[in-house]
Motif scaffolding. Sequence first.
Motif, PDB file in Angstrom:
ATOM      1  N   VAL A 108       0.863  -1.185   0.000  1.00 50.48           N
ATOM      2  CA  VAL A 108       0.000   0.000   0.000  1.00 50.48           C
ATOM      3  C   VAL A 108       0.895   1.229   0.000  1.00 50.48           C
ATOM      4  O   VAL A 108       1.782   1.356   0.845  1.00 50.48           O
ATOM      5  CB  VAL A 108      -0.916   0.011   1.248  1.00 50.48           C
ATOM      6  N   TYR A 109       0.692   2.101  -0.985  1.00 48.34           N
ATOM      7  CA  TYR A 109       1.423   3.374  -1.010  1.00 48.34           C
ATOM      8  C   TYR A 109       0.588   4.427  -0.299  1.00 48.34           C
ATOM      9  O   TYR A 109      -0.623   4.492  -0.470  1.00 48.34           O
ATOM     10  CB  TYR A 109       1.656   3.851  -2.441  1.00 48.34           C
ATOM     11  N   GLN A 110       1.238   5.251   0.500  1.00 49.94           N
ATOM     12  CA  GLN A 110       0.562   6.409   1.067  1.00 49.94           C
ATOM     13  C   GLN A 110       0.843   7.573   0.127  1.00 49.94           C
ATOM     14  O   GLN A 110       1.967   8.004  -0.010  1.00 49.94           O
ATOM     15  CB  GLN A 110       1.100   6.724   2.465  1.00 49.94           C
ATOM     16  N   THR A 165      -3.616   0.821  -2.893  1.00 54.94           N
ATOM     17  CA  THR A 165      -3.185  -0.571  -2.807  1.00 54.94           C
ATOM     18  C   THR A 165      -2.627  -0.982  -4.160  1.00 54.94           C
ATOM     19  O   THR A 165      -3.357  -1.112  -5.128  1.00 54.94           O
ATOM     20  CB  THR A 165      -4.351  -1.488  -2.421  1.00 54.94           C
ATOM     21  N   ALA A 166      -1.315  -1.169  -4.211  1.00 49.85           N
ATOM     22  CA  ALA A 166      -0.672  -1.512  -5.483  1.00 49.85           C
ATOM     23  C   ALA A 166      -0.654  -3.022  -5.680  1.00 49.85           C
ATOM     24  O   ALA A 166      -0.812  -3.515  -6.789  1.00 49.85           O
ATOM     25  CB  ALA A 166       0.736  -0.940  -5.539  1.00 49.85           C
ATOM     26  N   LEU A 167      -0.440  -3.777  -4.602  1.00 47.46           N
ATOM     27  CA  LEU A 167      -0.422  -5.236  -4.699  1.00 47.46           C
ATOM     28  C   LEU A 167      -1.306  -5.811  -3.593  1.00 47.46           C
ATOM     29  O   LEU A 167      -1.249  -5.358  -2.453  1.00 47.46           O
ATOM     30  CB  LEU A 167       0.997  -5.781  -4.544  1.00 47.46           C
ATOM     31  N   PRO A 208      -2.275  -4.534 -17.228  1.00 50.52           N
ATOM     32  CA  PRO A 208      -2.484  -3.152 -17.656  1.00 50.52           C
ATOM     33  C   PRO A 208      -1.626  -2.198 -16.833  1.00 50.52           C
ATOM     34  O   PRO A 208      -1.184  -2.533 -15.734  1.00 50.52           O
ATOM     35  CB  PRO A 208      -3.973  -2.908 -17.399  1.00 50.52           C
ATOM     36  N   SER A 209      -1.415  -1.022 -17.358  1.00 49.60           N
ATOM     37  CA  SER A 209      -0.514  -0.110 -16.673  1.00 49.60           C
ATOM     38  C   SER A 209      -1.135   0.354 -15.358  1.00 49.60           C
ATOM     39  O   SER A 209      -2.349   0.510 -15.237  1.00 49.60           O
ATOM     40  CB  SER A 209      -0.112   0.997 -17.646  1.00 49.60           C
ATOM     41  N   GLY A 210      -0.325   0.458 -14.346  1.00 51.68           N
ATOM     42  CA  GLY A 210      -0.803   0.823 -13.019  1.00 51.68           C
ATOM     43  C   GLY A 210      -1.222  -0.367 -12.162  1.00 51.68           C
ATOM     44  O   GLY A 210      -1.728  -0.195 -11.051  1.00 51.68           O
ATOM     45  N   CYS A 211      -0.993  -1.607 -12.653  1.00 46.57           N
ATOM     46  CA  CYS A 211      -1.471  -2.773 -11.898  1.00 46.57           C
ATOM     47  C   CYS A 211      -0.441  -3.262 -10.891  1.00 46.57           C
ATOM     48  O   CYS A 211      -0.677  -4.218 -10.172  1.00 46.57           O
ATOM     49  CB  CYS A 211      -1.868  -3.900 -12.847  1.00 46.57           C
ATOM     50  N   GLY A 212       0.702  -2.627 -10.835  1.00 46.90           N
ATOM     51  CA  GLY A 212       1.665  -2.995  -9.800  1.00 46.90           C
ATOM     52  C   GLY A 212       2.830  -3.847 -10.281  1.00 46.90           C
ATOM     53  O   GLY A 212       3.560  -4.419  -9.462  1.00 46.90           O
ATOM     54  N   LYS A 213       3.060  -3.912 -11.580  1.00 44.30           N
ATOM     55  CA  LYS A 213       4.179  -4.720 -12.100  1.00 44.30           C
ATOM     56  C   LYS A 213       5.521  -4.173 -11.610  1.00 44.30           C
ATOM     57  O   LYS A 213       6.364  -4.922 -11.122  1.00 44.30           O
ATOM     58  CB  LYS A 213       4.167  -4.718 -13.648  1.00 44.30           C
ATOM     59  N   SER A 214       5.676  -2.869 -11.776  1.00 46.39           N
ATOM     60  CA  SER A 214       6.942  -2.273 -11.335  1.00 46.39           C
ATOM     61  C   SER A 214       7.116  -2.444  -9.833  1.00 46.39           C
ATOM     62  O   SER A 214       8.214  -2.714  -9.344  1.00 46.39           O
ATOM     63  CB  SER A 214       6.986  -0.783 -11.677  1.00 46.39           C
ATOM     64  N   THR A 215       6.011  -2.291  -9.118  1.00 49.31           N
ATOM     65  CA  THR A 215       6.073  -2.437  -7.672  1.00 49.31           C
ATOM     66  C   THR A 215       6.572  -3.828  -7.295  1.00 49.31           C
ATOM     67  O   THR A 215       7.460  -3.979  -6.448  1.00 49.31           O
ATOM     68  CB  THR A 215       4.683  -2.193  -7.063  1.00 49.31           C
ATOM     69  N   LEU A 216       6.024  -4.843  -7.961  1.00 46.90           N
ATOM     70  CA  LEU A 216       6.421  -6.216  -7.660  1.00 46.90           C
ATOM     71  C   LEU A 216       7.927  -6.385  -7.892  1.00 46.90           C
ATOM     72  O   LEU A 216       8.648  -6.936  -7.054  1.00 46.90           O
ATOM     73  CB  LEU A 216       5.609  -7.165  -8.549  1.00 46.90           C
ATOM     74  N   PRO A 233      -5.944  -5.574 -12.912  1.00 46.26           N
ATOM     75  CA  PRO A 233      -5.819  -4.139 -12.620  1.00 46.26           C
ATOM     76  C   PRO A 233      -5.935  -3.883 -11.120  1.00 46.26           C
ATOM     77  O   PRO A 233      -6.315  -4.756 -10.348  1.00 46.26           O
ATOM     78  CB  PRO A 233      -6.981  -3.503 -13.369  1.00 46.26           C
ATOM     79  N   ARG A 234      -5.621  -2.672 -10.750  1.00 44.43           N
ATOM     80  CA  ARG A 234      -5.563  -2.254  -9.360  1.00 44.43           C
ATOM     81  C   ARG A 234      -6.768  -2.703  -8.556  1.00 44.43           C
ATOM     82  O   ARG A 234      -7.889  -2.507  -9.001  1.00 44.43           O
ATOM     83  CB  ARG A 234      -5.451  -0.730  -9.312  1.00 44.43           C
ATOM     84  N   PRO A 235      -6.603  -3.262  -7.387  1.00 45.24           N
ATOM     85  CA  PRO A 235      -5.310  -3.600  -6.791  1.00 45.24           C
ATOM     86  C   PRO A 235      -4.705  -4.825  -7.466  1.00 45.24           C
ATOM     87  O   PRO A 235      -5.409  -5.790  -7.743  1.00 45.24           O
ATOM     88  CB  PRO A 235      -5.667  -3.897  -5.339  1.00 45.24           C
TER      89      PRO A 235
HETATM   90  N1  LIG Z   1       5.935   5.843  -4.945  1.00 42.38           N
HETATM   91  C1  LIG Z   1       4.608   5.746  -5.112  1.00 42.38           C
HETATM   92  N2  LIG Z   1       3.770   6.488  -4.346  1.00 42.38           N
HETATM   93  C2  LIG Z   1       2.445   6.390  -4.502  1.00 42.38           C
HETATM   94  N3  LIG Z   1       1.831   5.592  -5.368  1.00 42.38           N
HETATM   95  C3  LIG Z   1       2.603   4.842  -6.160  1.00 42.38           C
HETATM   96  C4  LIG Z   1       4.023   4.873  -6.077  1.00 42.38           C
HETATM   97  N4  LIG Z   1       4.527   4.010  -6.980  1.00 42.38           N
HETATM   98  C5  LIG Z   1       3.471   3.467  -7.607  1.00 42.38           C
HETATM   99  N5  LIG Z   1       2.306   3.943  -7.110  1.00 42.38           N
HETATM  100  C6  LIG Z   1       0.955   3.547  -7.519  1.00 42.38           C
HETATM  101  O1  LIG Z   1       0.855   2.164  -7.396  1.00 42.38           O
HETATM  102  C7  LIG Z   1       0.173   1.597  -8.494  1.00 42.38           C
HETATM  103  C8  LIG Z   1       1.045   0.569  -9.169  1.00 42.38           C
HETATM  104  O2  LIG Z   1       2.136   1.224  -9.758  1.00 42.38           O
HETATM  105  P1  LIG Z   1       3.236   0.446 -10.621  1.00 42.38           P
HETATM  106  O3  LIG Z   1       3.791  -0.645  -9.815  1.00 42.38           O
HETATM  107  O4  LIG Z   1       4.179   1.453 -11.133  1.00 42.38           O
HETATM  108  O5  LIG Z   1       2.357  -0.133 -11.825  1.00 42.38           O
HETATM  109  P2  LIG Z   1       2.797  -0.658 -13.270  1.00 42.38           P
HETATM  110  O6  LIG Z   1       4.267  -0.816 -13.276  1.00 42.38           O
HETATM  111  O7  LIG Z   1       2.072  -1.948 -13.449  1.00 42.38           O
HETATM  112  O8  LIG Z   1       2.327   0.355 -14.245  1.00 42.38           O
HETATM  113  C9  LIG Z   1      -0.196   2.751  -9.404  1.00 42.38           C
HETATM  114  O9  LIG Z   1      -1.530   3.095  -9.137  1.00 42.38           O
HETATM  115  C10 LIG Z   1       0.719   3.847  -8.996  1.00 42.38           C
HETATM  116  O10 LIG Z   1       0.098   5.089  -9.164  1.00 42.38           O
END
Ligand SMILES: Nc1ncnc2c1ncn2[C@@H]1O[C@H](COP(=O)(O)OP(=O)(O)O)[C@@H](O)[C@H]1O
Lengths: 265, 277
Positions: A15-17, A24-26, A44-52, A217-219
């Motif tokens: 969860v990002y604040q 909730t990203a994941l 889809p973009s914004g689903c948390g791939k980068s976060t993972l 998609p999100r979450p």
């Molecule tokens: N540092 C951050 N602070 C707040 N929200 C974030 C941050 N990084 C990512 N998010 C949010 O978390 C969700 C997932 O982001 P991300 O992992 O980048 O998705 P993806 O890579 O699949 O496009 C998005 O809604 C994004 O806006």
Amino acid sequence: MSTPPIIEFDRVNKVYQSGGGPVTALLDVSLSIATGEFIALIGPSGCGKSTLMRLIGDLEQPSSGTVRVKGKTPAQARLDRDYGIVFQAPVLYEWRTVRRNVELPLEIMGRPPAERRERAMSLLRMVGLGDFGDAYPYQLSGGMQQRAAIARALSFEPSILLMDEPFGALDEITRERMQTELLSLWSNATPRPTVIFVTHSIPEAVFLADRVVVMSPRPGRVQRIVLIDLPRPRVFETRESPRFFTLVTEVREALRATENERVGA
Amino acid sequence: MTYSAQGVPGGAPGTLVRRVLPVLGVVATLLLLWEGARLLFGFSEQRLPSLGSIVETMFTRTRGGTGPLLIVQMLANGWATFRVALGGFVIGGLLGFGLAVLFMRLPVLERGLMPYVIGSQTVPILAIAPMVVVGLGRMGAPAWLAKMVVAAYLTFFPVTIGMLRGLRSASPQSLDLMRSYAATPFQYFWKLRFPVSLPYLFTALKIAASAAVIGAIVAELPSGAREGIGVMILNAAQYYNSRPQALYLAILVAGLVGIGFYGLVVLAEHLIVKWRT
Ligand SMILES: Nc1ncnc2c1ncn2[C@@H]1O[C@H](COP(=O)(O)OP(=O)(O)O)[C@@H](O)[C@H]1O
Ligand SMILES: [Mg+2]
């Protein structure tokens, strides 16, 4: 799989604040990745791939649940230099020549100059940049810069390679060529690194991966995992085989199912 | 090398001509305007001396005909000011760099000290210079050091601001890379933050170069100074009625020193910042 997984997610939430409240990203992600596997993460973009991916690299911390990398915490794995990372942008250091960019990780790890140089040049030759060692990044095309970034990530022979949409900014022709090049780099490396490859291109995911992890998609959740049983080495003709089309369709439908689920919810 | 060398600084031979010609054009225009104004408004030599008389004055001997040529003496004074400015530039540059690093590492210090750093620059340098020169002199510091301190006082500010901005300008992903390599804080600094900030530093140094020259000249104004452009300006102003040409020459020398200093910074930038097109 008899060997223990190299990467393991156990009920991970992130969860990002942010300014607009918690995001909730994941959500409840559990996932095991075997040593030497090529995993494509799609969604889809914004689903948390980068976060993972960033959780694996200790660039973000999970809100709950655990991530293990080679049986260690991600922080320890990072300190042990267990992974190399490639972003969508090449992120070359513009004040360094191409060769010295590839040397950067080795420099930080304190390897001797002669070894660094030799290793960088051999990698640059491998990615077709043998003549560009003394060029500055701005003198290279986008595709060439990304090749240099891949060489840099491989320079210290990490056992894990994290790639976040590395070909996302390239044109389709360059992109397909780079996919083939990446596979040959990967299969020639001994031992083969484990690759986590984030993409939102379905054909790219199918062409490259052993398994495609489809996220909703999100979450972000792991929606489905599609096993890609295309034979290796994958070649130009692979993209024209009936099996390739079947698998592309399978991934596409898995992605659509996540969309429908959301609309239905 | 098979890659294109286009855009490599200093590569094209035509650059010098393209840079120098406009400057010469402006100089020629100014000279024409000068003489034109004299003709048009009928200024006397005292109101606006002719270019011819200024050149003539350049080659008169000082000390009633026994000293060196005036222009030689003036250039010697310009050189004296240049040395002070350079010393102050180095001191101020190091101070500015140190403050920037300190502020980057400790934001609390930035919040606490920045108001004073900014405030220091709003106090007129004309008021500060005599205090510093006289004060340090009483404490037994050599005159050249006191003058350098005044030059440094004007130099450190743009360097602090520019460098701080530069140190903070590394992109999040370039920082992620360093983290992925488990770099030490020392490596973050020297392999990323410092090189990233170099273009910012040079922009600041270009501003600081002129500031240092002004600081040095102002530091030469308080009584007691024996050489330098400041002294020259005071002398020329004193004898303005009998020989106005000297003041214009002093201004010219001050301009030359300032431009020369600026040019040195630009040269250093070209030699060091090779990656920007
Ligand atoms: N540092 C951050 N602070 C707040 N929200 C974030 C941050 N990084 C990512 N998010 C949010 O978390 C969700 C997932 O982001 P991300 O992992 O980048 O998705 P993806 O890579 O699949 O496009 C998005 O809604 C994004 O806006
Ligand atoms: Mg992303």
